[in-house]
Design an enzyme around this catalytic site. Structure first.
Site, mmCIF file in Angstrom:
data_model
loop_
_atom_site.group_PDB
_atom_site.id
_atom_site.type_symbol
_atom_site.label_atom_id
_atom_site.label_comp_id
_atom_site.label_asym_id
_atom_site.label_seq_id
_atom_site.Cartn_x
_atom_site.Cartn_y
_atom_site.Cartn_z
ATOM 1 C CG ASP A 292 -2.196 0.747 1.047
ATOM 2 O OD1 ASP A 292 -2.369 1.422 0.009
ATOM 3 O OD2 ASP A 292 -3.053 0.659 1.946
ATOM 4 C CG ASP A 353 -8.777 2.916 0.807
ATOM 5 O OD1 ASP A 353 -8.079 2.481 -0.126
ATOM 6 O OD2 ASP A 353 -8.396 2.961 1.989
#
Length: 449
Positions: A292, A353
């Site tokens: 990430d 997200d």
């Protein structure tokens, strides 16, 4: 700062395209996973960051896109309308990503770009999506991109527990997977297990033993873990001991209550640390890695290797990780520069997200929400099965999720990697039935047109 950065890339005219103002569309491709990516009518105002921090962490950090023109990072397409061929300007290779601009001038669009790009005129079917799909197939073939491997199914701790996750939380859901009859291959521990950002081999006080936890996960399936490999918190032990391992003069943003630096893989010690971290995970049998905040690997700044540009440094870092993790490990990129990642990861998050909210909190279209995640996921659907497996982000089927039926529809249509991130024992009848139905393997083949 002017569009393109302090000095600005050298933008040169490429072509003028006559358009129908009422039917034309302009496709902007964003720099990284979370950057807005969609198509607009010529009269629309494109999405731009609402703050400097958002620009740094969610858009291309060494560019400032103009508010009064369209701007693609490595890829921009124009459908003139009326059945005319699509014009597509694109990068020729993953390690060089030109910025591309489109200015509206009445019933014409002037396309201009940095040098060294491809101009494709595509008269095939499918409009912009069809043209992008055909370009992607050629790009992948030209750079010998491996055929994508199907993704495993997984459960991820993030969207219920966030950074407060504990070892007992993982155990509870591990047991619930079998109790509820869910077809989940991988249990992935997300952010919160580590002592600090960068201190990946030190545990938070909520975790007792990573080897013991991984052994319990292996008792029923495969183990996965979250890492932000190129971020270093300035409050971490790693930064206190090795500030020279970071990109000098660079900013990687702010989060977890601290400023963030970027790891420089061209520093021998930093590269050795990456090998240690991912070698350790490999030794534990962790074979699913969610990588990430990868944008940090490509921030501008001074690196130890002279002349190493940000994209080359980023690709170097991913190659180190891949080697240490082993060829059998499944790598999911997130917050990642899209085109520079081609050929280096197995799956890619293709939007911001997801969130329990329908709209982003600060209205920036790179921020978590159902609307932003859906938009980018749909408009990057052409990448699935050509570059990698597309990750739409996790299914959230619990009652606290706004418009959960709509998000489930997006996951069903565009999710190539299927993951659940609810507390499984809290799912109601609809949520459990939907999770059972959607958390299943998906072919690593292009989505139907």
């Amino acid at each position: 700062m002017q569009p393109g950065g302090a000095s600005g890339p050298r933008i040169q005219p490429v072509v003028d395209v006559a358009v129908d103002p009422d039917r034309a569309r302009v496709y902007e491709h964003g720099w990284q996973s979370w950057s807005p990516t969609t198509s607009y009518p010529p009269a629309a105002a494109p999405y731009r960051p609402v703050s400097e921090l958002c620009r740094l962490m969610n858009y291309r950090p060494d560019r400032v896109a103009p508010a009064d023109a369209f701007w693609g990072e490595g890829l921009l397409a124009v459908d003139p309308g009326g059945g005319q061929p699509v014009h597509l300007l694109a990068a020729r290779e993953p390690h060089r990503v030109p910025s591309i601009r489109a200015d509206v001038r009445g019933e014409r669009l002037r396309l201009s770009a940095e040098a060294d790009l491809e101009h494709v005129v595509d008269a095939g079917p499918g409009g912009i999506d069809g043209a992008l799909a055909r370009w992607a197939e050629g790009f992948a073939a030209a750079h010998a991109v491996p055929r994508p491997r199907p993704a495993p199914t997984l459960w991820c701790s993030w969207y219920h527990y966030f950074t407060g996750v504990t070892e007992p939380d993982i155990d509870e859901n591990l047991q619930a997977i079998d109790e509820l009859g869910l077809g989940i291959d991988v249990v992935q521990i997300d952010d919160g297990y580590q002592a600090d950002i960068g201190d990946w081999l030190l545990l938070s006080d909520r975790f007792r033993s990573l080897p013991d936890l991984i052994a319990r996960i292996h008792g029923r399936g495969r183990a996965g873990i979250w890492v932000a490999p190129f971020l270093v918190g300035t409050g971490s032990r790693l930064y206190a001991e090795h500030p020279d391992w970071t990109v000098q003069g660079a900013q990687a943003g702010h989060g977890w209550g601290q400023d963030l630096a970027a790891l420089d893989p061209s520093v021998p010690g930093a590269a050795a640390y990456l090998r240690e971290v991912f070698g350790y995970f490999a030794d534990l049998g962790i074979d699913f890695l969610k990588l990430d905040f990868l944008f940090a690997g490509a921030v501008p700044g001074a690196r130890a290797e002279p002349g190493l540009d940000p994209i080359a440094a980023y690709r170097l870092g991913l190659e180190v990780i891949r080697e240490a993790a082993g060829d059998s490990a499944y790598l999911l990129g997130c917050g990642a520069p899209i085109l520079p990642s081609v050929g280096l990861v197995d799956a890619m998050r293709v939007g911001p997200d997801i969130s329990h909210r329908s709209e982003p909190e600060d209205e920036d279209q790179s921020q978590p929400s159902q609307r932003t995640a859906t938009r980018c996921t749909v408009h990057r659907g052409w990448q699935h099965g050509r570059f990698w497996v597309n990750d739409s982000d996790c299914l959230l089927a619990g009652r606290r999720t706004a418009d959960r039926e709509r998000w489930a529809d997006t996951v069903e249509r565009y999710g190539g990697l299927r993951a659940s991130s609810d507390r499984l024992r809290e799912l109601d009848e609809w949520g459990l039935a939907t999770t059972r139905r959607l958390i299943r393997p998906v072919p690593a083949e292009p989505f139907p047109g």
